[in-house]
Design an enzyme around this catalytic site. Structure first.
Site, PDB file in Angstrom:
ATOM      1  CB  SER A 294      -0.951  -0.042   1.199  1.00  0.00           C
ATOM      2  OG  SER A 294      -1.927   0.962   1.113  1.00  0.00           O
ATOM      3  CG  ASP A 305       7.716   4.747 -11.921  1.00  0.00           C
ATOM      4  OD1 ASP A 305       8.526   3.793 -11.951  1.00  0.00           O
ATOM      5  OD2 ASP A 305       6.495   4.600 -12.109  1.00  0.00           O
ATOM      6  CE  LYS A 319      -5.198  -2.045   0.286  1.00  0.00           C
ATOM      7  NZ  LYS A 319      -5.684  -0.654   0.352  1.00  0.00           N
TER       8      LYS A 319
END
Length: 436
Positions: A294, A305, A319
């Site tokens: 999460s 990224d 998740k």
């Protein structure tokens, strides 16, 4: 709100069916199916109320029906009675007594996402991926998550028995765990090598950002500042979204941190980074594993990224869905999924997780025995006759402090050692001038 009578309950469902028909103008196929389903529900309810072998309470039948309806949507959606809804608030604020694990429903099976570091479950050896089959003597088959949480929480120092199935184990494992207060502190730091910091985040609570800033500031003030940083998100089950976003923002000056996309436009959001002063330009290695879920996956994905961190370890939990909590009448609560998380490059976290740039399995560094003759064959300066003795190390006889013990423990962790080697190597190579 008063409890609805049987006549009122039936009237509610019939009225709902009529409204569906009237508001549609002309009855479409979807509306017709909805009406037929509501009528079927009312028929079953009436039949059970009148003819079931034992007397049943209509409101309990309705609650169970709602529970099944919501629970079959996905593992993170649930209909909660008042006491379970109240306990949900304890996960991110306040203090509660329990064993310290985060659980989920995986393919209908109660599964450990991760133990919280420093808690009874963590110390007992319960790990991510363990399947809980019994709590005390109660089977977890068909047990709702809130029910499992309620059973594992309880008075401090009282014991609870957890029976698990673990991959690779030939028989179920039984853990008798003594409940304790679950620590609210979620951040700690260390300096495993001069100039190279270690920042451990165990979960994302209301004060985690403040704790990160404090620990980060302490690391940056030591010596000549940081040459590199290890962020440890292993076995971090997540927590508050806003904390994950703001912590990511500490290391990213521009671009997207995370996107949220759902079926309804109002649930779509894009969170952007803001410039930091001063900028934190030092290299970062972030550690993840199957227990990173999460909010911790949001941080890892944002740093990866945006090319702010190399990710090391094993694939995270996956998740990647967003839940909202809706209070209902009479103290009930509804938690349900409204959207999915996407990393800055547009990849969905859901059921895929964050892939490490450098896969490294967990383990402990093995020490080479000092009396191993295979390593003593080469002649060294100290072996020469009349060689000068080394200067006495002033710290040699000093008793190890708690901080020294912590650093020694970190140095034996394979993944941390690998991360530290990468950061040190980066510093070395960045000083080398390459000429043609």
């Amino acid at each position: 709100m008063k409890k609805m009578s049987w006549a009122g309950l039936m009237g509610f469902w019939l009225t709902a069916a009529v409204i569906l028909m009237l508001t549609a103008g002309s009855v479409h196929a979807a509306d017709e199916k909805t009406y037929q389903s509501l009528k079927l529900f009312a028929d079953v309810l009436e039949e059970l109320k009148n003819n079931y072998v034992d007397e049943v309470k209509p409101e309990e039948l309705v609650h169970n029906a709602i529970k099944g309806m919501v629970g079959n949507l996905d593992p993170h959606s649930s209909f909660m009675p008042p006491d379970a809804f109240d306990e949900l608030q304890d996960d991110t604020k306040g203090e509660f007594s329990g064993i310290g694990i985060v659980i989920t429903m995986k393919d209908g099976i109660l599964t450990v996402v991760s133990p919280i570091e420093g808690t009874p479950a963590y110390e007992a050896g319960i790990t991510a991926g363990d399947i809980i089959v019994k709590i005390d003597d109660a089977s977890t088959k068909d047990m709702a998550m809130w029910e499992a949480v309620k059973k594992m929480r309880g008075p401090r120092y009282e014991e609870v028995k957890i029976t698990i199935i673990r991959e690779g184990a030939s028989a179920p494992l039984v853990f008798t765990v003594k409940r304790d207060l679950i620590p609210m502190t979620s951040v700690r730091s260390a300096m495993p090598a001069p100039g190279f910091g270690y920042l451990r985040i165990t979960n994302f609570r209301m004060n985690t950002l403040d704790d990160v800033i404090e620990q980060l500031s302490n690391l940056e003030k030591q010596g000549n500042g940081l040459k590199g940083l290890i962020i440890d998100l292993r076995d971090n089950p997540g927590g508050l979204l806003d904390q994950a976003i703001r912590i990511s923002d500490l290391f990213i000056n521009e671009g997207t941190i995370v996107s949220i996309k759902g079926r309804i436009e109002k649930n779509n959001q894009v969170f952007k980074a803001n410039p930091n002063f001063p900028e934190r330009n030092y290299p970062i290695v972030t550690l993840i594993n199957a227990g990173s879920a999460s909010a911790s996956e949001i941080v890892a994905g944002a740093l990866k990224d945006n090319s702010r961190s190399l990710i090391l370890g094993t694939t995270s939990f996956g998740k990647g869905s967003v839940q909202t909590v809706q209070p209902l009448d009479e103290g009930f609560g509804l938690k349900y999924t409204i959207a999915r998380y996407y990393t800055p490059s547009g990849h969905s976290i859901q059921a895929k997780g964050i892939e490490p740039d450098i896969p490294v399995e967990p383990g402990t560094v093995e020490e080479v025995p000092k009396d191993n003759s295979d390593f003593e064959l080469m002649l060294k300066e100290k072996d020469l006759k009349n060689s000068l003795k080394p200067e006495e190390d002033e710290t040699k006889n000093k008793k190890k402090s708690q901080k020294d013990a912590e650093i020694e423990k970190l140095s034996k962790d394979v993944q941390i050692k690998r991360a530290l080697d990468i950061l040190i190597s980066y510093g070395v190579f960045s000083k080398i001038n390459v000429t043609n």
